[in-house]
Design an enzyme around this catalytic site. Structure first.
Site, PDB file in Angstrom:
ATOM      1  CG  ASP A  10     -70.186 -47.894   6.350  1.00 55.88           C
ATOM      2  OD1 ASP A  10     -70.228 -47.282   7.432  1.00 55.88           O
ATOM      3  OD2 ASP A  10     -70.312 -47.313   5.250  1.00 55.88           O
ATOM      4  CB  SER A  11     -74.381 -46.727   7.378  1.00 54.80           C
ATOM      5  OG  SER A  11     -73.510 -45.841   6.692  1.00 54.80           O
ATOM      6  CE1 TYR A  42     -77.514 -47.788   9.265  1.00 55.33           C
ATOM      7  CE2 TYR A  42     -75.687 -48.469  10.669  1.00 55.33           C
ATOM      8  CZ  TYR A  42     -76.748 -48.788   9.847  1.00 55.33           C
ATOM      9  OH  TYR A  42     -77.041 -50.110   9.602  1.00 55.33           O
ATOM     10  CB  CYS A  73     -69.809 -47.672  10.424  1.00 55.96           C
ATOM     11  SG  CYS A  73     -71.087 -46.426  10.688  1.00 55.96           S
ATOM     12  CG  ASN A  74     -65.551 -43.049  11.982  1.00 61.97           C
ATOM     13  OD1 ASN A  74     -64.573 -42.819  12.673  1.00 61.97           O
ATOM     14  ND2 ASN A  74     -65.451 -43.346  10.698  1.00 61.97           N
ATOM     15  CB  THR A  75     -72.220 -43.410  12.874  1.00 63.87           C
ATOM     16  OG1 THR A  75     -71.720 -42.467  11.923  1.00 63.87           O
ATOM     17  CG2 THR A  75     -73.420 -42.839  13.572  1.00 63.87           C
ATOM     18  CD  GLU A 152     -74.143 -44.870   0.882  1.00 63.80           C
ATOM     19  OE1 GLU A 152     -74.779 -45.617   0.129  1.00 63.80           O
ATOM     20  OE2 GLU A 152     -73.219 -45.278   1.621  1.00 63.80           O
ATOM     21  CB  CYS A 184     -67.355 -40.108   8.187  1.00 63.97           C
ATOM     22  SG  CYS A 184     -68.646 -40.907   7.205  1.00 63.97           S
ATOM     23  CG  HIS A 186     -69.736 -42.738   3.565  1.00 59.91           C
ATOM     24  ND1 HIS A 186     -70.043 -43.502   4.664  1.00 59.91           N
ATOM     25  CD2 HIS A 186     -70.630 -43.102   2.599  1.00 59.91           C
ATOM     26  CE1 HIS A 186     -71.094 -44.275   4.384  1.00 59.91           C
ATOM     27  NE2 HIS A 186     -71.458 -44.048   3.139  1.00 59.91           N
TER      28      HIS A 186
HETATM   29  N1  DGL Z   1     -69.547 -44.419   7.157  1.00 63.13           N
HETATM   30  C1  DGL Z   1     -70.143 -44.158   8.394  1.00 63.13           C
HETATM   31  C2  DGL Z   1     -69.251 -43.534   9.414  1.00 63.13           C
HETATM   32  O1  DGL Z   1     -68.062 -43.757   9.365  1.00 63.13           O
HETATM   33  C3  DGL Z   1     -71.587 -43.786   8.460  1.00 63.13           C
HETATM   34  C4  DGL Z   1     -72.082 -42.644   7.684  1.00 63.13           C
HETATM   35  C5  DGL Z   1     -73.567 -42.519   7.801  1.00 63.13           C
HETATM   36  O2  DGL Z   1     -74.267 -43.501   7.512  1.00 63.13           O
HETATM   37  O3  DGL Z   1     -74.056 -41.454   8.197  1.00 63.13           O
HETATM   38  O4  DGL Z   1     -69.703 -42.861  10.309  1.00 63.13           O
END
Ligand code: DGL
Length: 270
Positions: A10-11, A42, A73-75, A152, A184, A186
């Site tokens: 993940d990011s 990200y 990580c979805n992004t 974070e 996301c 997070h």
């Molecule tokens: N946890 C990540 C996601 O699912 C990335 C969040 C990020 O770094 O902006 O998109």
């Protein structure tokens, strides 16, 4: 093959929500995790940059010869999954399709909310995944860039975070949705707060749970479930501050974690 680890990336700390579910559903599996905390978030980054970062992390994780890569990580799933699939010799699981499947199963009103990063929402990856399953479903989506920094920084229990969460998700809640995809990884850190704001008539879809289910099914069908009775030794890597990562990981996972900080040469120039 059976003793190989599952690599999860993940990011930042968001992928730990997937780690927790994988640990719960597959307690024998060893996990190697990478959180790119130095370069998170990200969400606001250009797609090409997210693809490059994901490639770098996957190249690092391949050194451990994992049996599977989970892009938690979805992004990164939205923009890099197809590329990563061509790059590695093992199955690659993302987090978007599992969440979309769960939402389609859950919705009665056929109106689904999606919250995610700017990158995920801009990519329209959830629209594609949901419409592939059910062409007539209505989707209300919204980028919530303020939420990842809260997580974070470890502020997911802080009462003062609630106003930010409310302002971020309120426009989606004003639509007639009956389920809300936490698009996301997070966001499950904020699940209690989101649930309190959304109320009981909106079901929250946590893609972490669904992704772990997909990992489990895939390993089972491939005959690759861990067979050992020895407790797995998980390893965690992060590119940013090790102390903050350890604190969040230990609190979230409820166990001591072995964390190593890895400094990318490339991180000096981005
Ligand atoms: N946890 C990540 C996601 O699912 C990335 C969040 C990020 O770094 O902006 O998109």
């Amino acid at each position: 093959m059976q003793q190989q680890a599952i690599a999860i990336l993940d990011s930042g700390v968001g992928g730990l929500t997937v780690v927790k579910e994988v640990m719960r559903q597959l307690p024998k599996e060893q996990i190697i995790y990478f959180g790119d905390t130095e370069r998170a978030p990200y969400g606001p980054r250009r797609a090409e940059e997210v693809v490059r970062f994901t490639e770098e992390i996957v190249s690092f994780l391949l050194k451990f010869h994992p049996k599977m890569i989970v892009i938690a990580c979805n992004t990164a799933t939205a923009v890099a999954m197809d590329r990563i699939r061509t790059m590695v010799p093992v199955p690659v699981v993302g987090v978007i399709h599992p969440g979309a499947r769960a939402a389609i199963k859950m919705t009665r009103s056929q109106t689904i909310g999606v919250i995610g990063t700017e990158g995920t929402i801009r990519s329209r990856a959830y629209e594609r995944a949901l419409h592939e399953l059910s062409p007539h479903v209505r989707i209300v989506s919204r980028a919530c860039p303020a939420l990842v920094p809260l997580v974070e920084k470890g502020l997911y229990h802080a009462p003062e975070s609630k106003a930010t969460v409310r302002a971020s998700i309120q426009p989606v809640l004003e639509q007639p949705i009956d389920c809300l995809i936490l698009g996301c990884t997070h966001y499950p850190f904020l699940q209690d707060m989101i649930s309190e704001i959304a109320g009981p008539e909106v079901s929250l879809i946590n893609s972490a749970e669904e992704t772990a289910r997909e990992v489990s099914a895939l390993l089972y069908h491939r005959g690759q479930l861990a067979k050992t009775d020895a407790a797995p030794r998980h390893r965690f890597f992060c590119s940013g501050d090790e102390g903050m990562f350890r604190q969040i990981a230990q609190e979230w996972l409820g166990q001591p974690v072995d964390v190593t900080q890895v400094a990318w040469p490339v991180s000096r120039i981005v």
